[in-house]
Every structure is written in C-alpha cells, then in structure tokens.
Design a protein around this motif. Structure first.
Motif, PDB file in Angstrom:
ATOM      1  N   LYS A 157     -19.959  16.601  10.428  1.00  0.00           N
ATOM      2  CA  LYS A 157     -18.823  16.954  10.957  1.00  0.00           C
ATOM      3  C   LYS A 157     -17.794  16.519  10.023  1.00  0.00           C
ATOM      4  CE  LYS A 157     -15.778  14.448  13.118  1.00  0.00           C
ATOM      5  NZ  LYS A 157     -14.496  14.009  13.167  1.00  0.00           N
ATOM      6  N   ASN A 158     -17.545  16.366   9.073  1.00  0.00           N
ATOM      7  CA  ASN A 158     -16.666  16.320   8.576  1.00  0.00           C
ATOM      8  C   ASN A 158     -16.080  16.464   7.775  1.00  0.00           C
ATOM      9  OD1 ASN A 158     -15.894  13.170   9.151  1.00  0.00           O
ATOM     10  ND2 ASN A 158     -17.316  12.059   7.425  1.00  0.00           N
ATOM     11  N   GLU A 159     -17.082  17.821   7.314  1.00  0.00           N
ATOM     12  CA  GLU A 159     -16.985  19.116   6.441  1.00  0.00           C
ATOM     13  C   GLU A 159     -17.596  20.959   7.105  1.00  0.00           C
ATOM     14  OE1 GLU A 159     -20.513  18.876   3.357  1.00  0.00           O
ATOM     15  OE2 GLU A 159     -19.491  17.448   2.607  1.00  0.00           O
ATOM     16  N   SER A 160     -17.549  20.117   7.677  1.00  0.00           N
ATOM     17  CA  SER A 160     -17.661  21.955   8.980  1.00  0.00           C
ATOM     18  C   SER A 160     -17.851  21.795  10.608  1.00  0.00           C
ATOM     19  CB  SER A 160     -18.995  22.221   8.911  1.00  0.00           C
ATOM     20  OG  SER A 160     -19.587  22.418   7.906  1.00  0.00           O
ATOM     21  N   GLY A 161     -17.514  20.607  11.094  1.00  0.00           N
ATOM     22  CA  GLY A 161     -17.108  20.856  12.354  1.00  0.00           C
ATOM     23  C   GLY A 161     -15.394  20.633  12.599  1.00  0.00           C
ATOM     24  N   GLY A 162     -15.537  20.319  14.217  1.00  0.00           N
ATOM     25  CA  GLY A 162     -14.168  20.478  14.456  1.00  0.00           C
ATOM     26  C   GLY A 162     -13.539  21.878  13.867  1.00  0.00           C
ATOM     27  N   GLN A 163     -13.719  22.963  13.727  1.00  0.00           N
ATOM     28  CA  GLN A 163     -12.425  23.846  13.187  1.00  0.00           C
ATOM     29  C   GLN A 163     -11.929  24.630  14.108  1.00  0.00           C
ATOM     30  OE1 GLN A 163     -14.910  27.946  13.113  1.00  0.00           O
ATOM     31  NE2 GLN A 163     -16.402  27.255  13.872  1.00  0.00           N
ATOM     32  N   ILE A 164     -11.970  24.243  16.006  1.00  0.00           N
ATOM     33  CA  ILE A 164     -11.622  24.431  16.472  1.00  0.00           C
ATOM     34  C   ILE A 164     -10.061  23.889  16.136  1.00  0.00           C
ATOM     35  CG2 ILE A 164     -12.270  22.254  18.297  1.00  0.00           C
ATOM     36  CD1 ILE A 164     -12.329  24.772  20.261  1.00  0.00           C
ATOM     37  N   SER A 165      -9.881  22.844  16.024  1.00  0.00           N
ATOM     38  CA  SER A 165      -8.211  21.714  16.049  1.00  0.00           C
ATOM     39  C   SER A 165      -7.925  23.161  14.879  1.00  0.00           C
ATOM     40  CB  SER A 165      -8.636  20.685  14.877  1.00  0.00           C
ATOM     41  OG  SER A 165      -9.283  20.019  15.312  1.00  0.00           O
ATOM     42  N   GLY A 166      -8.420  23.698  13.555  1.00  0.00           N
ATOM     43  CA  GLY A 166      -7.471  25.108  13.763  1.00  0.00           C
ATOM     44  C   GLY A 166      -6.904  26.117  14.186  1.00  0.00           C
ATOM     45  N   GLN A 167      -7.944  26.646  14.611  1.00  0.00           N
ATOM     46  CA  GLN A 167      -7.326  27.530  16.091  1.00  0.00           C
ATOM     47  C   GLN A 167      -6.581  26.308  16.564  1.00  0.00           C
ATOM     48  OE1 GLN A 167     -11.686  27.816  16.790  1.00  0.00           O
ATOM     49  NE2 GLN A 167     -11.936  29.034  15.491  1.00  0.00           N
ATOM     50  N   MET A 168      -6.545  25.856  17.493  1.00  0.00           N
ATOM     51  CA  MET A 168      -5.467  25.379  18.340  1.00  0.00           C
ATOM     52  C   MET A 168      -4.360  25.368  17.288  1.00  0.00           C
ATOM     53  SD  MET A 168      -7.688  21.542  19.739  1.00  0.00           S
ATOM     54  CE  MET A 168      -6.224  21.203  19.875  1.00  0.00           C
ATOM     55  N   ARG A 169      -4.162  25.172  16.093  1.00  0.00           N
ATOM     56  CA  ARG A 169      -3.113  25.420  15.556  1.00  0.00           C
ATOM     57  C   ARG A 169      -2.613  26.443  16.026  1.00  0.00           C
ATOM     58  NH1 ARG A 169      -1.552  21.141  12.253  1.00  0.00           N
ATOM     59  NH2 ARG A 169      -2.855  19.065  12.631  1.00  0.00           N
ATOM     60  N   ARG A 170      -3.178  27.909  15.747  1.00  0.00           N
ATOM     61  CA  ARG A 170      -2.974  29.282  15.885  1.00  0.00           C
ATOM     62  C   ARG A 170      -2.104  29.678  17.512  1.00  0.00           C
ATOM     63  NH1 ARG A 170      -5.294  33.619  13.353  1.00  0.00           N
ATOM     64  NH2 ARG A 170      -3.635  34.449  14.433  1.00  0.00           N
ATOM     65  N   LEU A 171      -3.186  29.001  17.993  1.00  0.00           N
ATOM     66  CA  LEU A 171      -2.747  29.318  19.419  1.00  0.00           C
ATOM     67  C   LEU A 171      -0.986  28.903  19.978  1.00  0.00           C
ATOM     68  CD1 LEU A 171      -3.864  31.020  21.918  1.00  0.00           C
ATOM     69  CD2 LEU A 171      -4.209  28.773  22.709  1.00  0.00           C
ATOM     70  N   GLY A 172      -0.786  27.698  19.353  1.00  0.00           N
ATOM     71  CA  GLY A 172       0.242  26.990  19.053  1.00  0.00           C
ATOM     72  C   GLY A 172       0.288  25.465  20.846  1.00  0.00           C
ATOM     73  N   ASP A 173      -0.863  25.049  20.288  1.00  0.00           N
ATOM     74  CA  ASP A 173      -1.383  23.843  21.269  1.00  0.00           C
ATOM     75  C   ASP A 173       0.420  22.525  20.499  1.00  0.00           C
ATOM     76  OD1 ASP A 173      -3.335  25.355  22.649  1.00  0.00           O
ATOM     77  OD2 ASP A 173      -4.559  23.947  22.446  1.00  0.00           O
ATOM     78  N   GLY A 174       0.210  21.641  21.540  1.00  0.00           N
ATOM     79  CA  GLY A 174       1.637  21.058  21.268  1.00  0.00           C
ATOM     80  C   GLY A 174       1.007  19.840  21.958  1.00  0.00           C
ATOM     81  N   VAL A 175      -0.215  19.636  20.904  1.00  0.00           N
ATOM     82  CA  VAL A 175      -1.186  18.132  21.475  1.00  0.00           C
ATOM     83  C   VAL A 175      -0.705  17.398  20.119  1.00  0.00           C
ATOM     84  CG1 VAL A 175      -2.824  19.455  21.710  1.00  0.00           C
ATOM     85  CG2 VAL A 175      -2.399  18.210  19.852  1.00  0.00           C
ATOM     86  N   ALA A 176      -0.965  15.792  20.521  1.00  0.00           N
ATOM     87  CA  ALA A 176      -0.485  14.682  19.864  1.00  0.00           C
ATOM     88  C   ALA A 176      -1.145  14.352  18.630  1.00  0.00           C
ATOM     89  CB  ALA A 176       0.348  12.833  20.321  1.00  0.00           C
TER      90      ALA A 176
END
Length: 873
Positions: free
Chosen positions: A131-150
């Motif tokens: 999880k710490n190494e490979s999981g959550g790649q979607i977070s970086g993709q959310m940044r690409r989209l412009g997600d204004g999350v806290a």
C-alpha cells in the motif's frame, strides 16, 4: 471584492500566442496546494460546505467514471469556495479488502508462496508495504485532473482513527443486539474464499443445462429438475405443494435418493409452485437459500457436500471432484441408471458471479456475523420520506425505497486477513466477548480473537463522520457534519449510500450523513455502450488529458452530465472542448491587445453603446441562469449556457461588433475596453469551476489578482436592458440574413460587395460601420447598381452583384427551392388539418410536423425575398 483579490499594481504580462495545457496545469495545481487554497478551517466563521469523496479503492487507478464524478464535485466545491463558504472536499481511499488481498496474493504467487507461508501478521505487514509503495496511484491522477481536495486531511479506511470508529460502532451495535452470529446461507466465492454480500453478486444470463431426473421407485417416485446436479448429494427432502393432488399420496413418505444409500422425505410446502415444471423440487438446505428456509420449516438436516473451494467432500466416487466436474459425472451416473428423463442444453438462466473475480458464486451454509438491518433500513427510508434528505433527481427516490424497504440482514464477516478484524474474543468455555477500542481483550489460556474481518462496506459506511474524528467530538465533526451533498453514481445507491444512511442515523443521534444525494449516471462511449476493456472501448482519461488538456476533458464530462442519466462521450467531443479552450484563450489575447481592463468602475449607462448595454444585460441573465442550474445540479445546462454565451455572444458577436469601436479609438474605445474587461472577468469566474486551469491563467493575467480559486463568485448586477437586447438582436438578424444570402449566391466570405444600407429609424445607424465590416460591404459608389435588395428586420440592404453571379441560373435555382418549400408547406398543412391524424398521432410527431411547417414558411419568405432582390433586366 475581498482583500485577497485586490488588484495588484503591476504591468499586465502578455499571453503566449497558443495555449499549451502541459505548460500550465502541473505548475498551477502545485501552486494552489502550496498556498493552501483547498484546505478547510474548522474554526472559521464561514458557513460550511462539505462533500466527501467516494473513496476509490487503494488498488484503483483513475478511469473515466472517476474523472466524471470528480469533475462534478470539484465544480460544486470551487463555486461554493468562491461564494464564501468554508469548503471541505474530504479525500481518502478505501482499503478494498478482497481486491487488495488478491493483488498481494498474486505477487506472492510469483515468488512461489501463499499468504499461509507468511502467516497472518507477516502477510498484513506485506500488504501495508504494498500500500505504501504501490497503492494509491490515483492520488497523483486526481492532481492531474485538478481535484481541489484538502490533502492534509486525506484518510484511509484502515487508519488508526477510522479503525477506532469501526470498533466503536461494532461494539455499540453488538450491545444493542443489532449485530449477531448465526449459521445461514451466504454467497460464497470459491476463488476469493470468502463470504460476499448480496450486493456484491453480479447476475448474468449464462448457458447451462437443465436436467430432469427420477427420485424414488415405481409408484413412489417423482421427477425433479435442477441446473446444479452436484447438489443432489446434499438433498434431504423433496417438496411439493400441499394442494397438488398428484403427490398427495407421497407426502410424509420417504423415497430413495439416487446414487446414495439414503432415503429422504416428501414434504408439503407452499413455497413450491405446482404450475412450474413437474411441481416437485429437490431440497438442499445447505446449498440454496430457498431450500434453507424450507429446511427450517420442516426441521430438515442441512448436509454440506462441498468445501470452501467448491470441491465435493461426500465419500464415494465423486469425492475430490470440482463442482463442475462432479456435475458432469453425476449426470453420467444417473443416465447409466436410467434416471435421466430430460436434458436441456443450452439452458439460459440467471447465474450469480463474484463482482471482483467473476467466479460463479456458490450458496453455502456458513456461520457468519450479521447486521439486523430492519430498524436501520426503516430509519434510512424515513429520512428521505420526511424530507431530512433529498434525492436528486427525485424520480430516483423509488429505486431507493424499493431497496431499503426490502433489505435482508447483512452478512458482514469476511474470511480474509486484510481488513478490520472483528473485535470478538472467544473463550475456552464458549464465552463471547466484544472488545471496544479502549478495552483490554480477555487473556488466559484458550482465549482467541475472531479470525474474520469486516466487509469493506462496513468501514466505508462510516466515512462521512469517521473521517472527521468520530467517535471523538472534534471541532471538525461539529463544523462539517452532516455533509452538504453526496455526489455519487446511481449504480452504488444500494452499495454505499444506503450503508452511510443507516450508520449515520444510528451513530449520529438521528442526524443523516448528508442533506442531499445528487445521483449521476455512468459514462458510456459515444454509441451509448458501456465502457469495458473486453469491449475494446475503454479509455484512459490520462491519454485524453495528455492530448487535449484537463480542462477539455472536464468540460466534456460536465456538458454531458444530466442528473441521473448516463453520459456518452467520444474523443471528438473532447477535441471540441479543446477548441473551446483555445477560443477563450485567443479572445482574451485579443481583448488584452485592445486594452481590455478591470481597472476602475464601469462607465455610466449614458456612456455605454447599445452593444455594451446588450452584452452587460446578457451577462447578468447568464449569471442568474448558471446559479439556478448549479443549485439544481444541472451541470450540462451550466456548461451549455456558458459555452454559447462565451463563444457565440461574447466572442462571435460582442468582440466582432466592437472591433470598429476599438479601431476608432478615443473614449468609446476606452468604454468598450472596460466593458470587455468586465465581461471577461465575470465569464472566466463562471467557467472556473469546470475549467480551472485555462481560466486561472487568463484571469490572473487580465486582472493581476492572486487566484480565481479564492476570488469572489459573480453576483447579479441587476443591469438589464431589454431595449438594447432587442436592438442588437435586430442587428444580428440583418448580418445573419445577408451572410446567408451571400453564401446562397456562392460569394466567398472575404469577397467585398458594394452595398447601400437603408437603416430605418435610428436603431441601426450607430451600427452601420460594424455591419459593413462584418459583411464585407463597401460604399455604393457612382456606378452602383442595386441588383439585389434584402428587406430584413426594419432595414434594407441593397447589393450590387453585377459581374459576381449568373442571374438566370440563380433565378432557376431559387425557383426550384421555392417550389420544394411550397410542397413541404402544403404537405404539413394537410396533415395538421386532418382531425383523424391529430387524434391518433403522438404529441412528438405532431410537434415535429408543426416544426416542418414553420420551417417551410420561413424558407418561402426567405427565398421569395431573394428572388425579388435579383435584377430583372
């Protein structure tokens, strides 16, 4: 304006000649995050606006469905932030029990190991490492989209705080007798080796076989049919309807079960449909939910004949066979004994599959943990019925009630290692103790914890309040609970929404988790087909963002977002949105080059031209429309209104009509430059929630201010001028009609034509220069011949077409077109005059014919005017 958007006294930089999204988006997003624009302050006095992200699986990556949903949520939160709300878009991810465990187990398999080789603790450590190494790649993709999350508040459903919430709710529900342990029929996945809930089973019509076979001997026999012959090894009865005369003599007797040394009773049960098949059904209580209930009513034994991998365990010739192998072998054995009455292949029937691995689900009797959902579901239904929670669109309420009003108890235990371990301890003498988060588990010899973990939906159901610190009474919880709105797909209305409603009302003293549930549809391809890798039409949204920019993808998705309706999308539509972004860019460059500014107050009304008053009046109308559409979650209408206003009215009409003003210079040019600056300022603000990157770049360049993210949302100015709107509409009609005439005559767009303009009254006089420039009309001159005359909207445009067209050929063409239009009119009038037709035809058909009549009449008027305008000599 607020302090953070006060104009900075600095030279306005020039814009590059082209908009290149890749040069802008990444840098802009990091700047927004570094400046903390998306963070939320629980101590703020601003009113709260809260939306939780439907937590994507830690194993997931951004797909078009995510991009669609995130675009809508981001648009809502960006607008509310600009409106002065303390906005929290809560990010996070779900631990996705089965999916994540499967991923890590596949990695271990590559090493020739299983989780059992590591043991439970080491395996869980391995999952955390993954999880710490490979999981959550979607977070970086959310940044690409412009997600204004806290981002500082990002949570994970296995975080310590969320685990505490899970344990607290479990213990409370256990003590309230809403959680219990019982042996029931569950959905079992032989691949994932765990129970799964009803909503995690996907049904499809599959080809199978229906086998009819004889049980018993002679007069004490009957025929039963099944698609799962292997389960006959676990039959403990045959059931018939109590009123079925055919079998009355057999009820209460025992008959021989083929291929075994057992006899089984014939029982009478009203569940049996005497009209279906033979009216007799085999009863396998350990492997069918309906048979289980029959077994309970008749006190039948439940014999489990398969292990957890769906392998036969009954001693004899079929032991060790997989269920499908056993099915064929048992049918062959029955055939050899002459007991097969009929075989139907293929037999299409509904088959349940594991939603994660697609393996056929096996109903199986198993000891599991359950939630008693009846009182929770009642509360979840009542919260919508009494108006505490609104479902949008309203027509989706029926689907919600159909579900929550018929919920069965929820199997919450999973035979996995990754997940929230059930906080139950078993003692050596049968004791059962539930342990809360601040309690020590019982010690001593023979005590052990339950090995099962909780269904993933159990923890994600707590998401709206566990992410805010519950069970502690935190400032964040007080400020941001309940959520303002939940934006999610109708496809998980039952999975996630109902769970959150039940848990929120239960744990938060009757306060539902959100005020509004805004449901959207699923993204499909341009032909309306579901996107799937197997169909070959799946799209990686990152590819489209790379090619056309994030704004183009976002605008395309928002423009297709009608509430509760599926969204078709094709690459050419994204290209069109990229063209729109370029149009905005080029128009703003033109405006800046012509002195467009936001400096100072708007000029007084008496200084404004009719064109200026028209665009300001239209601007105020659009602000009102956009606000109304947002409040109704009409994202498609928001996008359409802004597209047509920006492209058609601002760029294609206002800018073009004002070019002569800018060329003339002086005070009129200064006034129009200030008006254009105002219009662009407001338009960019309105577009920002859906197209944040290009609007931020243009707006900060235009205004010199810090950021659109924290700028004020436009308010209605109250400036309306219907007279100016009517005047410019007439000017547009003149220009549009003459352009159509030029095109009909085959004139090139840039070809200049001598013309005489007779502008009746004073309405058109101020616009003559603009009309001539836009229509390429030169002064009439001494040799002017009026070969064509067009009366349009109170004006007459006489054109000298001598030498430019073949008059006779044009007259023949127009005469033919006129004849066709008159035929169309006559046909439409005949149908509309037919009472019998009107009585039977659907309203849509009648409306279509009325539209054809109106078009034919308009064509006749237009063509007649063109013919009259042709030279006669």
């Amino acid at each position: 304006m607020t302090d953070n958007t006060q104009h900075q006294q600095a030279a306005t930089p020039e814009l590059p000649t082209q908009y290149v999204p890749a040069d802008v988006e990444g840098k802009l997003y990091e700047r927004w995050v570094e400046r903390g624009y998306f963070e939320a302050d629980e101590h703020s006095e601003k009113p709260p606006y809260t939306i939780v992200i439907p937590p994507p699986n830690v194993t997931g990556s951004l797909h078009l469905g995510h991009a669609f949903e995130h675009t809508l949520i981001d648009a809502l939160t960006r607008r509310k932030r600009m409106q002065g709300y303390e906005t929290l878009w809560q990010p996070g991810m779900d631990h996705a029990g089965i999916a994540t465990q499967n991923v890590v187990e596949r990695e271990l398999a590559k090493e020739g190991k299983s989780r059992h080789d590591l043991g439970r603790e080491a395996f869980i450590e391995r999952v955390w490492k993954w999880k710490n190494e490979s999981g959550g790649q979607i977070s970086g993709q959310m940044r690409r989209l412009g997600d204004g999350v806290a981002w500082s508040r990002e949570r994970f459903t296995m975080d310590e705080g969320l685990s505490r919430a899970v344990q607290t709710v479990f213990k409370k529900m256990y003590e309230d007798e809403l959680i219990y342990r019982a042996e029931r029929i569950i959905n079992w996945c032989p691949r994932c080796l765990t129970a799964i809930s009803d909503i995690e089973v996907e049904y499809s019509d599959d080809d199978g076989e229906l086998v009819s076979m004889t049980y018993g001997e002679g007069e004490e026999s009957l025929v039963v049919a099944t698609t799962r012959a292997e389960t006959m090894l676990g039959d403990t009865a045959v059931a018939v309807h109590p009123d079925d005369e055919r079998y009355r003599h057999l009820v209460g007797k025992r008959i021989k079960l083929p291929l075994t040394d057992r006899t089984i009773p014939v029982v009478a049960d009203t569940h049996v449909d005497p009209e279906f098949g033979t009216g007799a059904v085999k009863v396998t209580p350990a492997h069918d939910p309906n048979d289980f209930e029959i077994g309970r009513r008749h006190d039948l034994p439940a014999l489990t004949v398969m292990d957890e991998r769906a392998v036969i365990t009954v001693p004899g010739p079929f032991e060790g066979l997989d269920r499908l192998e056993a099915r064929s072998a048992i049918v062959a054995a029955l055939r050899a004994e002459g007991r097969i009455v009929a075989e139907k292949r293929p037999y299409v029937h509904s088959v349940g599959h594991c939603s994660r691995c697609k393996t056929t689900v096996e109903p199986r009797l198993s000891m599991q943990w359950w939630v008693k959902v009846a009182p929770l579901a009642q509360a979840a239904g009542d919260a919508v019925r009494d108006g505490q929670v609104k479902i949008h669109p309203q027509e989706m309420e029926k689907r919600y009630f159909d579900w929550v009003d018929d919920l069965r108890d929820w199997c919450i235990s999973r035979q996995l290692w990754w997940g929230h371990r059930i906080p139950i301890w078993y003692g050596p003498d049968g004791e059962i103790v539930c342990v809360g988060p601040d309690e020590e588990p019982p010690g001593g010899e023979g005590w052990h914890q339950e090995t099962d973990v909780l269904d993933t939906w159990f923890s994600s159901g707590l998401w709206p309040f566990s992410t805010l610190g519950w069970p502690e009474q935190t400032d964040s919880l007080a400020k941001f609970y309940p959520n303002s709105v939940l934006v999610t797909g109708y496809d998980i209305l039952f999975f996630w929404v109902a769970r959150m409603m039940m848990f929120g009302l239960y744990a938060m003293d009757g306060t539902p988790p959100f005020h509004t549930i805004a449901l959207h549809g699923m993204v499909r391809d341009q032909f309306g087909k579901k996107m799937s890798k197997s169909f070959g039409n799946a799209v990686n949204p990152l590819d489209w963002m790379d090619a056309y920019g994030s704004d183009a993808l976002r605008f395309t998705l928002a423009r297709g977002a009608n509430p509760g309706v599926d969204v078709p999308i094709g690459e050419d539509w994204v290209q069109g949105s990229r063209n729109f972004a370029n149009k905005i860019w080029n128009a703003t460059r033109f405006a800046l080059m012509n002195g467009a500014t936001v400096e100072g107050e708007l000029p007084a009304a008496e200084e404004l031209s009719a064109t200026d008053r028209w665009i300001l009046s239209r601007l105020d109308t659009v602000v009102a429309e956009v606000d109304a559409y947002y409040e109704d979650y009409q994202f498609a209408k928001v996008s359409d209104a802004l597209f047509h206003f920006a492209w058609d009215e601002v760029f294609d009409w206002y800018v073009e009509l004002s070019k002569t003003t800018f060329m003339g210079g002086g005070r009129p040019a200064e006034v129009s430059a200030r008006v254009l600056g105002e219009v662009l300022d407001t338009t960019l603000r309105l577009l920002h929630p859906v197209m944040p990157f290009v609007t931020e770049t243009l707006w900060t360049t235009l205004t010199g201010q810090e950021s659109l993210v924290i700028a004020d949302w436009p308010a209605m100015s109250g400036f309306r001028d219907k007279a100016a709107e009517t005047e410019i509409e007439q000017v547009q009609q003149v220009i549009t009609e003459v352009r159509r005439f030029r095109s009909d005559q085959g004139l090139q767009p840039g070809q200049k034509v001598p013309a005489r303009l007779t502008l009746e009254g004073t309405a058109f006089a101020p616009h003559e220069a603009a009309i001539r420039q836009l229509l390429r009309l030169t002064p009439e001159g001494d040799a002017f011949q009026a070969t064509a005359s067009l009366p349009v909207s109170g004006a007459t445009v006489a054109l000298d077409l001598s030498g430019t067209i073949d008059v006779e050929a044009e007259r023949k063409r127009l005469s033919k077109d006129l004849g066709n239009a008159e035929k169309e009119k006559a046909a439409a009038e005949a149908k509309l005059g037919n009472e019998a037709f009107l009585a039977k035809a659907p309203d849509k058909v009648v409306d279509k014919i009325r539209g054809r009549l109106a078009k034919a009449e308009a064509d006749i008027e237009r063509i007649t005017a063109q013919l009259a305008g042709l030279p006669t000599g």
